[in-house]
Design a protein around this motif. Structure first.
Motif, PDB file in Angstrom:
ATOM      1  N   SER A   1       0.942  -1.193   0.099  1.00 28.94           N
ATOM      2  CA  SER A   1      -0.237  -0.591   0.012  1.00 28.94           C
ATOM      3  C   SER A   1       0.766   1.378   0.053  1.00 28.94           C
ATOM      4  O   SER A   1       2.261   1.521   0.594  1.00 28.94           O
ATOM      5  CB  SER A   1      -1.339  -0.177   1.194  1.00 28.94           C
ATOM      6  OG  SER A   1      -1.867   1.290   1.412  1.00 28.94           O
ATOM      7  N   ASP A   2      -0.147   2.120  -0.642  1.00 25.94           N
ATOM      8  CA  ASP A   2       0.739   3.900  -0.731  1.00 25.94           C
ATOM      9  C   ASP A   2       0.720   4.365   0.497  1.00 25.94           C
ATOM     10  O   ASP A   2       1.054   5.419   0.465  1.00 25.94           O
ATOM     11  CB  ASP A   2       1.048   4.831  -1.918  1.00 25.94           C
ATOM     12  CG  ASP A   2      -0.615   5.130  -2.095  1.00 25.94           C
ATOM     13  OD1 ASP A   2      -1.324   4.637  -1.115  1.00 25.94           O
ATOM     14  OD2 ASP A   2      -0.665   4.882  -3.390  1.00 25.94           O
ATOM     15  N   LYS A   3      -0.418   4.057   1.796  1.00 25.44           N
ATOM     16  CA  LYS A   3      -0.019   5.258   2.401  1.00 25.44           C
ATOM     17  C   LYS A   3      -0.156   3.834   3.592  1.00 25.44           C
ATOM     18  O   LYS A   3      -0.785   3.053   3.954  1.00 25.44           O
ATOM     19  CB  LYS A   3      -1.751   4.749   2.134  1.00 25.44           C
ATOM     20  CG  LYS A   3      -2.274   5.586   1.042  1.00 25.44           C
ATOM     21  CD  LYS A   3      -4.086   5.889   1.409  1.00 25.44           C
ATOM     22  CE  LYS A   3      -4.701   6.844   0.166  1.00 25.44           C
ATOM     23  NZ  LYS A   3      -3.807   6.074  -0.924  1.00 25.44           N
TER      24      LYS A   3
ATOM     25  N   SER B   1      -2.876   7.178   6.906  1.00 25.44           N
ATOM     26  CA  SER B   1      -2.303   8.189   5.690  1.00 25.44           C
ATOM     27  C   SER B   1      -3.319   8.087   5.029  1.00 25.44           C
ATOM     28  O   SER B   1      -3.720   7.536   4.486  1.00 25.44           O
ATOM     29  CB  SER B   1      -0.522   8.252   5.434  1.00 25.44           C
ATOM     30  OG  SER B   1      -0.419   9.906   4.698  1.00 25.44           O
ATOM     31  N   ALA B   2      -3.859   9.548   5.141  1.00 21.68           N
ATOM     32  CA  ALA B   2      -5.019   9.795   3.412  1.00 21.68           C
ATOM     33  C   ALA B   2      -3.867  10.168   2.335  1.00 21.68           C
ATOM     34  O   ALA B   2      -4.717  10.277   1.144  1.00 21.68           O
ATOM     35  CB  ALA B   2      -5.238  11.408   3.827  1.00 21.68           C
TER      36      ALA B   2
ATOM     37  N   VAL C   1       1.238   2.752  21.181  1.00 22.44           N
ATOM     38  CA  VAL C   1       1.172   3.202  19.436  1.00 22.44           C
ATOM     39  C   VAL C   1       2.023   1.881  18.742  1.00 22.44           C
ATOM     40  O   VAL C   1       3.017   2.070  19.218  1.00 22.44           O
ATOM     41  CB  VAL C   1       1.189   4.289  18.504  1.00 22.44           C
ATOM     42  CG1 VAL C   1       2.585   5.026  19.802  1.00 22.44           C
ATOM     43  CG2 VAL C   1       1.147   4.876  16.999  1.00 22.44           C
ATOM     44  N   GLU C   2       2.101   1.093  17.485  1.00 28.39           N
ATOM     45  CA  GLU C   2       2.523   0.472  17.109  1.00 28.39           C
ATOM     46  C   GLU C   2       2.578   0.119  15.740  1.00 28.39           C
ATOM     47  O   GLU C   2       1.698   0.338  14.882  1.00 28.39           O
ATOM     48  CB  GLU C   2       2.295  -1.135  17.295  1.00 28.39           C
ATOM     49  CG  GLU C   2       1.575  -1.498  17.356  1.00 28.39           C
ATOM     50  CD  GLU C   2       1.255  -2.901  18.159  1.00 28.39           C
ATOM     51  OE1 GLU C   2       1.795  -3.775  18.301  1.00 28.39           O
ATOM     52  OE2 GLU C   2       0.207  -3.152  19.061  1.00 28.39           O
ATOM     53  N   SER C   3       3.683  -0.229  14.880  1.00 27.85           N
ATOM     54  CA  SER C   3       3.438  -0.398  13.283  1.00 27.85           C
ATOM     55  C   SER C   3       4.302  -1.494  13.101  1.00 27.85           C
ATOM     56  O   SER C   3       5.500  -2.206  13.473  1.00 27.85           O
ATOM     57  CB  SER C   3       3.914   0.612  12.322  1.00 27.85           C
ATOM     58  OG  SER C   3       5.225   1.350  12.772  1.00 27.85           O
ATOM     59  N   ASN C   4       3.817  -2.053  11.792  1.00 28.93           N
ATOM     60  CA  ASN C   4       4.446  -3.304  11.043  1.00 28.93           C
ATOM     61  C   ASN C   4       4.212  -3.614   9.684  1.00 28.93           C
ATOM     62  O   ASN C   4       5.110  -4.678   9.878  1.00 28.93           O
ATOM     63  CB  ASN C   4       4.422  -4.633  12.103  1.00 28.93           C
ATOM     64  CG  ASN C   4       2.768  -5.117  11.479  1.00 28.93           C
ATOM     65  OD1 ASN C   4       2.084  -4.041  11.388  1.00 28.93           O
ATOM     66  ND2 ASN C   4       2.216  -5.944  12.841  1.00 28.93           N
ATOM     67  N   THR C   5       4.463  -2.554   9.183  1.00 30.21           N
ATOM     68  CA  THR C   5       4.434  -2.308   7.563  1.00 30.21           C
ATOM     69  C   THR C   5       5.976  -1.787   6.576  1.00 30.21           C
ATOM     70  O   THR C   5       5.943  -0.556   7.238  1.00 30.21           O
ATOM     71  CB  THR C   5       2.847  -1.476   7.719  1.00 30.21           C
ATOM     72  OG1 THR C   5       2.845  -0.696   7.762  1.00 30.21           O
ATOM     73  CG2 THR C   5       2.556  -2.239   7.710  1.00 30.21           C
ATOM     74  N   ILE C   6       5.779  -2.022   5.454  1.00 28.75           N
ATOM     75  CA  ILE C   6       6.702  -1.711   4.613  1.00 28.75           C
ATOM     76  C   ILE C   6       6.753  -0.309   4.835  1.00 28.75           C
ATOM     77  O   ILE C   6       5.989   0.391   4.896  1.00 28.75           O
ATOM     78  CB  ILE C   6       6.545  -2.233   3.350  1.00 28.75           C
ATOM     79  CG1 ILE C   6       7.599  -3.762   3.982  1.00 28.75           C
ATOM     80  CG2 ILE C   6       7.932  -1.611   2.437  1.00 28.75           C
ATOM     81  CD1 ILE C   6       8.624  -4.004   3.661  1.00 28.75           C
ATOM     82  N   GLY C   7       7.754   0.021   4.562  1.00 29.48           N
ATOM     83  CA  GLY C   7       7.906   1.756   4.352  1.00 29.48           C
ATOM     84  C   GLY C   7       7.448   2.914   5.373  1.00 29.48           C
ATOM     85  O   GLY C   7       7.380   3.974   4.888  1.00 29.48           O
TER      86      GLY C   7
END
Length: 712
Positions: free
Chosen positions: A627-629, A656-657, A688-694
């Motif tokens: 995804s690009d977002k 993100s929009a 708050v956490e993240s685990n996605t590419i980019g």
């Protein structure tokens, strides 16, 4: 109720309970604090996907007069120069033999028995390169033999085995000719600390790698009482041998046979063994399941120190000799050359650490052997010696030079040294000294700065903004003109979860771009580095996480900090968004979680039904991502009382929009405006956490909407 802001103090605090730290953060991984707000740390990109052999423990960056940007890479097996993403082996030689090496192969086996009648000091794991050999007559050709090998077993003082790239056939009956030369590199070191006494010294059952060995000359079944090998010359007249987990006693031997064998001794199982299996002496070693006690077992892992003498590189393995590598005068460095031992007058034969002082280019050895009529090859761990000015070969004190020595008095060994502002700081295992240049006739003066302090390893110190920081065995220290304990909000968390048997692996490094000192260490249940802790000296806050690194260098000569990974590559930190150790890069999982905070005064339940996010995705680069977002997850974790488990949490997604494919910043941030949740509790924690590419993010001040929900 009005919207409640989720604004917490920067840094992580683990020195109290999660409720006592209300208003702060309690846990994190791969998150830093910048300008008071948490954000995902920068990713890392591979310098190249070429690999080196061994575990890297030392990195050193310099630029030659011809503007070649080089990186010294010291591992437990080799020493390399990295240039342009390629690794060039410059490991020094300890011995070269001429026309004294022959080979013997066994049909169907990749094991080659090597006999070198002038070899000495052989050790399992050492590297040897052959040249001038001819074919053995079959598939073991000259090209197969004339290459580098690692010694697999020692059969005697002049005989050992290596592993061929192909299995021999019936035609391989030659001996390689009479003109084979052998070049033996300096002995390898262990990749981790090995305790010298007790459990863990040897594999279960008593076999110690590097013992006297031979190989079976023919297969045997599980009842054979005579065992035929290539040679028994280095074995005891009677005793015990070890073959692939089987402990066997014998009462006698001939030139090639062990006789009177009792199979499956000491609780092992008698088994059939194939031709070419390694047979090791086990007589002097413990039996099945016993601890081993021997002062001959290596204790410390292989560490290197290195420094520049002009554009030349001086380097030394801890407890080894001093070596020199010269890049040469041409525009292309002399990558085909190896390091050579430094010779001269009274050059130290054994050194724990070397350094080149900026004052008069004096080479300093910390922990070394003495010189002159007092000189021996025995290492004095408290002795400091330095060379004549502008020389690495003249170490004899004289009226016309500045060579000299000094023995420290506090402690039992010098752990390490660091060159800093107008002085060299020297640590022993009990004290810290200041070493300052005075000029002739005394050259250097020494001042005891503090006693009864500690330091975990030779690489556990770093300097930034004129201040020296280091990790002790139970706390952190700083030196800014005086020695002080460094206040640490995660001290208990760190020092209750470290492997004290692997202190020598711990190391420090700076990340000047973010005003950080990083310490990497082994957690309690790990024999390799798997955790880090960071002190941000600008904001004076701490945070930590999990990461496998073995060496670190923040060099101004390259754009980003460099680190050696546990999969034998070099990466540039802060150079990417994702984990560039993998090809293609993979996502970095990160999070930060707050301490618990009360809803109101904590006497009523609250129901969180919506969250107003506040976050920036600047720095994201979703090019090539699904995804690009970019996306993060917000989590609200409720519980009734401090002693209860967290209840059912809700984890809404904030997206993100805007597209971050090919564009990393926007003037106005746009993302999910409101997320809805269903969470009920007296106190809560926010994550708050993240685990996605980019995905790159920095948290702002999100708000939650809470409705009163009764007292029970």
């Amino acid at each position: 109720m009005p919207l409640q802001k989720l604004q917490f103090r920067p840094g992580v605090n683990r020195e109290g309970t999660t409720l006592a730290n209300e208003g702060g953060y309690y846990d994190c991984d791969k998150v830093r604090f910048r300008s008071g707000f948490p954000e995902k740390i920068g990713g890392w990109a591979a310098l190249s996907y070429n690999t080196f052999q061994g575990v890297c423990r030392s990195l050193w960056n310099w630029v030659t007069l011809n503007q070649a940007n080089l990186l010294g890479v010291g591992t437990n097996l080799k020493f390399y120069i990295e240039s342009g993403g390629a690794y060039y082996d410059i490991t020094p030689l300890r011995l070269s033999t001429t026309n004294t090496t022959t080979f013997a192969a066994t049909n169907g086996s990749t094991t080659i028995t090597v006999t070198d009648t002038t070899a000495s000091g052989l050790q399992v794991g050492d590297f040897v390169t052959f040249s001038g050999a001819v074919s053995l007559g079959g598939v073991i050709t000259a090209a197969v033999l004339n290459s580098e090998f690692q010694i697999q077993s020692i059969l005697s003082g002049t005989q050992y085995t290596v592993t061929s790239s192909v299995a021999a056939n019936a035609s391989d009956v030659g001996n390689g000719g009479a003109n084979t030369d052998a070049a033996y590199q300096i002995s390898v070191g262990p990749p981790i600390n090995t305790v010298g006494t007790g459990w863990g010294v040897s594999p279960w059952g008593g076999f110690i790698p590097g013992s006297t060995s031979s190989t079976l000359n023919g297969a045997i079944n599980n009842s054979a009482t005579t065992i035929v090998v290539v040679s028994t010359s280095a074995f005891t007249a009677s005793g015990a041998i070890w073959i692939n987990g089987e402990y066997i006693t014998y009462s006698g031997k001939t030139a090639t046979d062990f006789t009177g064998c009792t199979r499956g001794a000491d609780g092992t199982t008698a088994a059939s063994q194939s031709n070419g299996a390694v047979v090791s002496q086990a007589t002097a070693f413990p039996g099945w399941g016993e601890a081993y006690n021997s002062s001959s077992i290596p204790v410390e892992l292989r560490l290197w120190s290195q420094s520049n003498f002009g554009e030349d590189l001086l380097f030394s393995p801890r407890g080894g000799a001093l070596y020199l590598w010269q890049p040469g005068l041409s525009a292309t460095p002399a990558f085909g050359t190896r390091g050579t031992a430094v010779t001269g007058t009274d050059v130290p034969a054994v050194i724990n650490e070397i350094m080149v002082s900026d004052t008069s280019r004096i080479v300093i050895a910390f922990g070394c052997n003495d010189y002159g009529s007092y000189g021996t090859t025995a290492l004095d761990p408290l002795l400091i010696r330095w060379s004549a000015q502008e020389s690495y070969t003249d170490w004899t004190p004289a009226a016309a030079n500045q060579a000299g020595s000094y023995r420290l008095s506090h402690g039992s060994t010098i752990i390490g040294a660091l060159q800093t502002r107008q002085e060299i700081v020297v640590w022993t295992d009990a004290a810290i000294y200041s070493m300052q240049y005075l000029g002739p006739p005394f050259v250097y003066g020494f001042t005891l700065l503090a006693d009864n302090i500690s330091i975990v390893s030779p690489n556990a110190m770093a300097t930034a903004a004129g201040v020296v920081y280091w990790m002790g065995v139970d706390k952190f220290y700083m030196y800014s003109g005086r020695v002080e304990t460094l206040p640490c909000s995660v001290r208990t968390f760190v020092f209750q979860d470290i492997n004290r048997g692997q202190f020598s692996q711990f190391f420090a490094g700076t990340n000047e771009g973010y005003s950080e000192i990083w310490w990497f260490y082994c957690s309690a249940n790990s024999d390799v580095v798997d955790r880090y802790v960071i002190f941000n000296y600008l904001d004076r806050v701490w945070y930590y996480g999990t990461l496998g690194r073995t060496a670190w260098l923040d060099s101004p000569l390259r754009d980003f900090p460099q680190a050696a990974t546990d999969n034998n590559i070099i990466v540039f930190h802060e150079a990417a968004v994702d984990n560039g150790e993998t090809n293609p890069p993979s996502a970095i999982s990160c999070y930060v979680q707050s301490s618990d905070f009360d809803i109101g005064d904590g006497h009523n339940y609250g129901f969180v039904w919506r969250i107003i996010p506040d976050i920036t995705f600047d720095g994201s680069d979703t090019t090539g991502a699904t995804s690009d977002k970019p996306v993060v997850n917000f989590t609200v974790r409720p519980r009734q009382n401090p002693g209860s488990n967290y209840g059912i949490a809700d984890q809404p997604t904030v997206t993100s929009a805007q597209s971050y494919a090919g564009q990393t910043t926007y003037n106005v941030q746009q993302f999910t405006e409101i997320v809805y949740s269903r969470v009920r509790g007296r106190q809560m924690a926010f994550k708050v956490e993240s685990n996605t590419i980019g995905t790159q993010w920095q948290l702002g001040v999100p708000r939650i909407d809470v409705r009163p929900d009764g007292r029970n």
